[in-house]
Each structure stands twice: as C-alpha cells, then as structure tokens.
Design an enzyme around this catalytic site. Structure first.
Site, mmCIF file in Angstrom:
data_model
loop_
_atom_site.group_PDB
_atom_site.id
_atom_site.type_symbol
_atom_site.label_atom_id
_atom_site.label_comp_id
_atom_site.label_asym_id
_atom_site.label_seq_id
_atom_site.Cartn_x
_atom_site.Cartn_y
_atom_site.Cartn_z
ATOM 1 N N SER A 136 87.461 100.769 -21.454
ATOM 2 C CA SER A 136 88.706 101.425 -21.019
ATOM 3 C C SER A 136 88.848 102.808 -21.628
ATOM 4 O O SER A 136 88.416 103.033 -22.767
ATOM 5 C CB SER A 136 89.909 100.585 -21.446
ATOM 6 O OG SER A 136 91.120 101.236 -21.108
ATOM 7 N N TYR A 149 94.582 96.318 -27.909
ATOM 8 C CA TYR A 149 93.781 96.342 -26.669
ATOM 9 C C TYR A 149 92.647 97.361 -26.808
ATOM 10 O O TYR A 149 91.475 97.059 -26.545
ATOM 11 C CB TYR A 149 94.686 96.683 -25.481
ATOM 12 C CG TYR A 149 93.947 96.889 -24.182
ATOM 13 C CD1 TYR A 149 93.334 95.830 -23.528
ATOM 14 C CD2 TYR A 149 93.852 98.165 -23.608
ATOM 15 C CE1 TYR A 149 92.645 96.023 -22.330
ATOM 16 C CE2 TYR A 149 93.170 98.368 -22.418
ATOM 17 C CZ TYR A 149 92.567 97.290 -21.784
ATOM 18 O OH TYR A 149 91.881 97.491 -20.611
#
Ligand SMILES: NC(=O)c1ccc[n+]([C@@H]2O[C@H](COP(=O)([O-])OP(=O)(O)OC[C@H]3O[C@@H](n4cnc5c(N)ncnc54)[C@H](OP(=O)(O)O)[C@@H]3O)[C@@H](O)[C@H]2O)c1
Length: 239
Positions: A136, A149
């Site tokens: 990501s 995350y």
C-alpha cells in the site's frame, strides 16, 4: 508465459476479483481463495474456463497450503502467487484495540507468510515462480489513523526485498503499492461517520481496481529474467 497458473488470495472482491477477471481474459488458469466462497464460486461461474475456488482464511496456514496444493494437483504447477487478501482498521493508536492490531498482523503479514511457506517449496522445485504482494501507499506516505496498517504493509515490503535477495536467479518478487482504490475496503470501518467520510472520498478520487490488476499483469508479463520489484499506482488526485 502461456496460460500461467495463478493463485490469488482475497479474490472475492475488489483488487483480487479485478485481477482474476483480467488474468482470466488473458488465458491464465486460476485458483481463487477468500472466506466468502459463494462469491468466489459466482465469479468462477462467470469467468468459465480453468478456474478453481476454495474457501480460505489466510490466517490459517493449512488453508493457504491447501490453496497451493489445489493449484498443483489440478494444473500441475504454480507460476504466480498473488498475496492480496488484506484488512484495515483505521483510527488513532489511543482508540484502536489490540484485537484490531492482531487482525491486521494476522491477515496482512502472517497471511502473506503463509503464502510464502506454501508457495516457495513449489517455486524451488520448479526453479521458477513469482510472488506478487499487494502492499500500500499507506506504507510510503505515513499518515495518522493508518499507522498499524502501514506497519503491516511495510513488514511485507521488507519481506519482499529479503525474499528477492534470497530468491536466486529463478524466482521473481513484486510488491505492488496501490493508492486509494474503489473497492469494498472501507466498508468495514467501524465508526459510521468515518466510514461515510472514507466512502465519499473513495467515490471522489479512487481508481478502479483494474488499475492494480494491470500492474500485476505487467509484472507477470516480463520475460523470466526480468524482475519488477516495486510498482506504485496512485490516483492522480491523491496527496
Ligand atoms: N482499496 C484501497 O484503497 C487499497 C489501497 C492500498 C492497498 N490495498 C490492499 O489491496 C488488497 C485488496 O483490498 P481491496 O481494496 O480489494 O479490498 P476488498 O474489496 O475489501 O477486498 C479484500 C479481500 O481480502 C479478503 N480477505 C480479508 N480477510 C481475509 C482473510 N482472513 N482470509 C482470506 N481473505 C481475506 C476479502 O475476502 P473475504 O472477506 O471473502 O475473505 C476480500 O476478497 C488488500 O491487501 C489491501 O490492503 C487496498
């Protein structure tokens, strides 16, 4: 590569589903895993051709091993393992629970390691194979509320670079970093106001998931001796 055999985790929606659609259209033979087996089966029925599915929770090592076994027993080999399954809990470190952190670690990091444990021996035996991990841009530009995350995604980025160095001349390793992508990803944000905020922002600027599918297909399409290490794909409107 003619009709590569590709395992995709998290293929029941979003980026995984878009990747399955694109690769099926290019003649790949697919083995799709996720927990929502009904969605995998509906997708397989729609795609036709050589697609197998298996209910898979990537937090369970045996589930991921069974997915790789299904590829090898059905198609005789495994060319690409796309470690795509992922979850995000957003919120500050003060407000998140340890259970939220555990789930992100278990799915986003441990789940990918289960894929490496299952796929690497097959790749070694074949002297060929390609691990593609969906990480990501949250790990590239660190922002509040996505800290754990991002940490799980950057752990996978580190894993990819380490595996690349250990891989030797025959294996390929690619980390794809999507920016904001229009999927079901933010539908699980717990706080309704935050969820709405993310969904509105998604509708405003996010890319369609096939933008990431094309990045996966690009890395796969390179000649055997060419290893695309990192791909970053963001919407133009993303900071
Ligand atoms: N959307 C974005 O803006 C964005 C940006 C950067 C990176 N990513 C990454 O892209 C990947 C795909 O996410 P997406 O955006 O396509 O979201 P999505 O539509 O919510 O898809 C997530 C997929 O992961 C699967 N999954 C979740 N937990 C799982 C588990 N324990 N075992 C097996 N599968 C599991 C889900 O399937 P089941 O629920 O059926 O198990 C689903 O197929 C994730 O790794 C995510 O971190 C997304």
């Amino acid at each position: 590569m003619e009709s590569p055999v590709v395992v995709i985790t998290g293929a029941s929606s979003g980026i995984g589903e878009a990747t399955a659609r694109l690769l099926a259209g290019q003649g790949a033979r697919l083995v799709l895993g996720a927990r929502r087996a009904d969605r995998l089966d509906a997708l397989a029925a729609e795609l036709g051709g050589e697609v197998r599915t298996r209910a898979t929770d990537v937090r369970r090592r045996d589930d991921v091993a069974a997915l790789v076994d299904l590829a090898v027993s059905t198609f005789g080999r495994l060319d690409v393992f796309v470690a795509n399954a992922g979850v995000a809990h957003v919120g500050g470190l003060d407000t998140q629970t340890v259970e939220d952190w555990d789930e992100m670690i278990d799915v986003n990091l441990r789940g990918v390691l289960h894929g490496v444990a299952a796929a690497l021996p097959v790749f070694r035996a074949q002297s060929a194979g390609h691990l593609v991990a969906i990480v990501s841009t949250s790990g590239l530009r660190i922002v509040p509320d996505q800290v754990v995350y991002a940490a799980t995604k950057n752990a996978v980025r580190t894993l990819c670079e380490g595996l690349r160095q250990e891989a030797g001349p025959h294996l390929r390793v690619t980390a794809v970093s999507p920016g904001f992508t229009a999927t079901e990803f933010v539908d699980t944000v717990a706080d309704p106001a935050r969820r709405r905020e993310y969904q509105e922002r998604m509708a405003e600027i996010a890319m369609p998931p096939d933008a990431i599918a094309r990045a996966v297909a690009y890395a796969m399409a390179q000649p055997a001796g060419v290893d695309v290490g990192e791909i970053v794909v963001r919407p133009t409107a993303q900071n």
